[in-house]
Write a protein that holds these residues in place. Structure first.
Motif, PDB file in Angstrom:
ATOM      1  N   LEU A  12       0.825  -1.211   0.000  1.00  0.00           N
ATOM      2  CA  LEU A  12       0.000   0.000   0.000  1.00  0.00           C
ATOM      3  C   LEU A  12       0.856   1.257   0.000  1.00  0.00           C
ATOM      4  O   LEU A  12       0.610   2.194  -0.771  1.00  0.00           O
ATOM      5  N   MET A  13       1.868   1.291   0.840  1.00  0.00           N
ATOM      6  CA  MET A  13       2.765   2.458   0.890  1.00  0.00           C
ATOM      7  C   MET A  13       3.522   2.604  -0.419  1.00  0.00           C
ATOM      8  O   MET A  13       3.672   3.705  -0.949  1.00  0.00           O
ATOM      9  N   PHE A  14       4.030   1.489  -0.948  1.00  0.00           N
ATOM     10  CA  PHE A  14       4.824   1.503  -2.172  1.00  0.00           C
ATOM     11  C   PHE A  14       4.003   2.033  -3.342  1.00  0.00           C
ATOM     12  O   PHE A  14       4.450   2.910  -4.089  1.00  0.00           O
ATOM     13  N   ILE A  15       2.790   1.521  -3.498  1.00  0.00           N
ATOM     14  CA  ILE A  15       1.943   1.919  -4.626  1.00  0.00           C
ATOM     15  C   ILE A  15       1.524   3.382  -4.527  1.00  0.00           C
ATOM     16  O   ILE A  15       1.434   4.082  -5.536  1.00  0.00           O
ATOM     17  N   MET A  16       1.278   3.851  -3.315  1.00  0.00           N
ATOM     18  CA  MET A  16       0.911   5.265  -3.151  1.00  0.00           C
ATOM     19  C   MET A  16       2.067   6.185  -3.548  1.00  0.00           C
ATOM     20  O   MET A  16       1.856   7.246  -4.130  1.00  0.00           O
ATOM     21  N   GLN A  17       3.295   5.779  -3.266  1.00  0.00           N
ATOM     22  CA  GLN A  17       4.461   6.607  -3.562  1.00  0.00           C
ATOM     23  C   GLN A  17       4.995   6.396  -4.970  1.00  0.00           C
ATOM     24  O   GLN A  17       5.596   7.301  -5.553  1.00  0.00           O
TER      25      GLN A  17
END
Length: 85
Positions: A12-17
Motif C-alpha cells: 500500500l505504501m509503495f503503490i501510493m508513492q
C-alpha cells in the motif's frame, strides 16, 4: 520468507508513492532507491524477486526487464534472481 501482513502494508505504501504497472516498473523503482529506503520495502523486494524467478520464460527475459529501463550497472544486485552469481 514473506510476511503477508507486512507485505500488505508495504505494498500500500509503495503503490501510493510509486505507481507501477508491472514487475519491471517495481524493479526499477527498487533498484533506484537508497538502500535504507529499500529496506523499508523488504517484503516488496522479496515478492519482486520471487515473481522474476517464477514468471519469466527465460533468464534472458528477466535480464531484459532490468537492462532496458534501469541500466546495466544496477544489474549486479539482482543477478541472483536470474540464477547468476
Amino acid at each position: 520468507e514473506l510476511n503477508v501482513s507486512r507485505l500488505r502494508v508495504q505494498l500500500l505504501m509503495f503503490i501510493m508513492q510509486h505507481p507501477c504497472y508491472d514487475v519491471s516498473d517495481v524493479t526499477c523503482v527498487l533498484l533506484n532507491m537508497d538502500p535504507a529506503v529499500r529496506n523499508m520495502f523488504n517484503q516488496v523486494e522479496i515478492l519482486t524477486r520471487l515473481l522474476l524467478v517464477v514468471v519469466p520464460a527465460s533468464s534472458a527475459e528477466a535480464e531484459r526487464s532490468f537492462s532496458a529501463p534501469c541500466g546495466d550497472e544496477d544489474l549486479a544486485s539482482f543477478h541472483i534472481v536470474a540464477g547468476q552469481t
